[in-house]
Write a protein that holds these residues in place. Structure first.
Motif, PDB file in Angstrom:
ATOM      1  N   LEU A  51      -2.088  -1.239  -7.429  1.00 12.99           N
ATOM      2  CA  LEU A  51      -2.885  -0.475  -6.468  1.00 12.99           C
ATOM      3  C   LEU A  51      -3.060   0.984  -6.870  1.00 12.99           C
ATOM      4  O   LEU A  51      -3.706   1.747  -6.151  1.00 12.99           O
ATOM      5  N   GLU A 109       0.823  -1.220   0.000  1.00 14.36           N
ATOM      6  CA  GLU A 109       0.000   0.000   0.000  1.00 14.36           C
ATOM      7  C   GLU A 109       0.853   1.265   0.000  1.00 14.36           C
ATOM      8  O   GLU A 109       0.369   2.352  -0.345  1.00 14.36           O
ATOM      9  N   SER A 110       2.116   1.156   0.397  1.00 14.00           N
ATOM     10  CA  SER A 110       3.020   2.312   0.395  1.00 14.00           C
ATOM     11  C   SER A 110       3.723   2.440  -0.947  1.00 14.00           C
ATOM     12  O   SER A 110       4.941   2.668  -1.030  1.00 14.00           O
ATOM     13  N   ASN A 167       7.074  -1.950  -7.690  1.00 13.54           N
ATOM     14  CA  ASN A 167       5.650  -2.185  -7.495  1.00 13.54           C
ATOM     15  C   ASN A 167       5.114  -3.127  -8.561  1.00 13.54           C
ATOM     16  O   ASN A 167       5.560  -3.101  -9.717  1.00 13.54           O
TER      17      ASN A 167
END
Length: 317
Positions: free
Chosen positions: A290, A246-247, A254
């Motif tokens: 995300l 989430e960071s 990612n």
């Protein structure tokens, strides 16, 4: 090579809605989560095992739309020495059983990661062994835990009618690259192949195209997923990153939609090489980006996948 989707990304949709959405998008094959790390949004594992009528209705809903099941997925850590590990083992065997009843040839799962020793209860993924006890731990993990489990597990899979167990090359598992995969396969046989996910090799610094050549016909299933190495972060800190997914703004790498880490030219070469080494199965999108909503991630990834796969696609009038 048919275009597939890990349907967990549409876990917010009801089963029938998910199927209709897949048809509308041009998805041809499904990978369905059955439990463990998946919340199994579209599979009632126990209900389907207990009722032939439910299984018939389930299959009819899929087949009547021109879809097929590419694989069932029961990924988890069945080597964890806790009750959770025992629960994962039970889900694995139930998934094998359901695969046999549904005549699904392939089950996707992880190799698992044991604890650091017989008196430890915390999984321990050793990636930088420098002391003698580190090597002793690795030997114990493989010889005392992993190999005995997998020798039994391939037999159970065969008994239930499973043809292929596709182990994903995910980090925090004993099998995470071609070398560790062949270490296991050479001991337990060709019942196991790799669910080859190139995204994991990207963040480990490997070359998935070279790995595909090395794996050859040991590739039993493919996840199409991309990774972007983040400039300005990786350059400073390297690829080992323990921050939560989430960071994403602060991470060195990612998971991203297809084409958002490597362009379509890279994917064209990858899928061509995969075909050259003999793979003819489904290529299944797994979306874990995300930075965009699920449907957008699927659509953008599909655009790249359909351009990159070495096959024709019908154009809608």
């Amino acid at each position: 090579m048919k275009v597939g989707l890990v349907t967990d990304i549409f876990g917010y949709m009801r089963f029938e809605e998910m199927l209709d959405t897949c048809v509308e998008l041009g998805i041809e094959a499904l990978e369905l989560g059955c439990g463990n790390w998946s919340k199994a949004p579209h599979v009632d594992l126990d209900g389907l095992l207990q009722s032939s009528a439910k299984r018939e209705k389930f299959l009819d809903s899929i087949r009547s739309r021109g879809l097929e099941i590419a694989a069932l997925n029961c990924s988890g850590n069945q080597l964890e020495p806790t009750e959770e590990g025992e629960t994962h083992k039970r889900v694995v065997e139930k998934t094998f059983q359901l695969a046999g009843l549904l005549e699904v040839e392939t089950v996707v799962m992880m190799s698992g990661c044991p604890s650091g020793g017989p008196n430890d209860v915390t999984p321990n993924w050793i990636t930088h062994p420098i002391l003698p006890q580190h090597f002793k731990t690795l030997e114990w993990q493989w010889n005392e835990v992993a190999l005995p489990y997998w020798e039994k597990t391939v037999k159970v899979a065969k008994e239930h009618g499973v043809k292929k167990v596709a182990i994903e090359n995910l980090g925090f598992n004993l099998v995470y690259n071609p070398e560790t995969f062949f270490k296991l396969r050479n001991e337990v046989g060709e019942m196991i192949g790799m669910n080859f996910d190139p995204s994991h090799l990207f963040w480990m610094g490997g070359d998935p195209i070279a790995a595909a050549r090395a794996l050859g016909n040991a590739i039993y299933h493919i996840h199409a997923k991309d990774v972007r190495i983040e400039r300005g972060v990786n350059n400073v800190h390297g690829l080992i990153d323990v921050k939560p997914m989430e960071s994403f703004a602060a991470r060195s790498w990612n998971y991203v939609a297809l084409g958002h880490g490597h362009d379509v030219g890279w994917w064209k070469e990858f899928f061509t090489v995969v075909k050259m080494v003999g793979y003819e199965g489904s290529v299944v999108l797994e979306i874990e980006d995300l930075t965009m909503d699920p449907l957008t991630g699927v659509k953008k990834s599909l655009n790249v996948l359909k351009e990159a796969l070495p096959r024709e696609f019908e154009t809608k009038a």
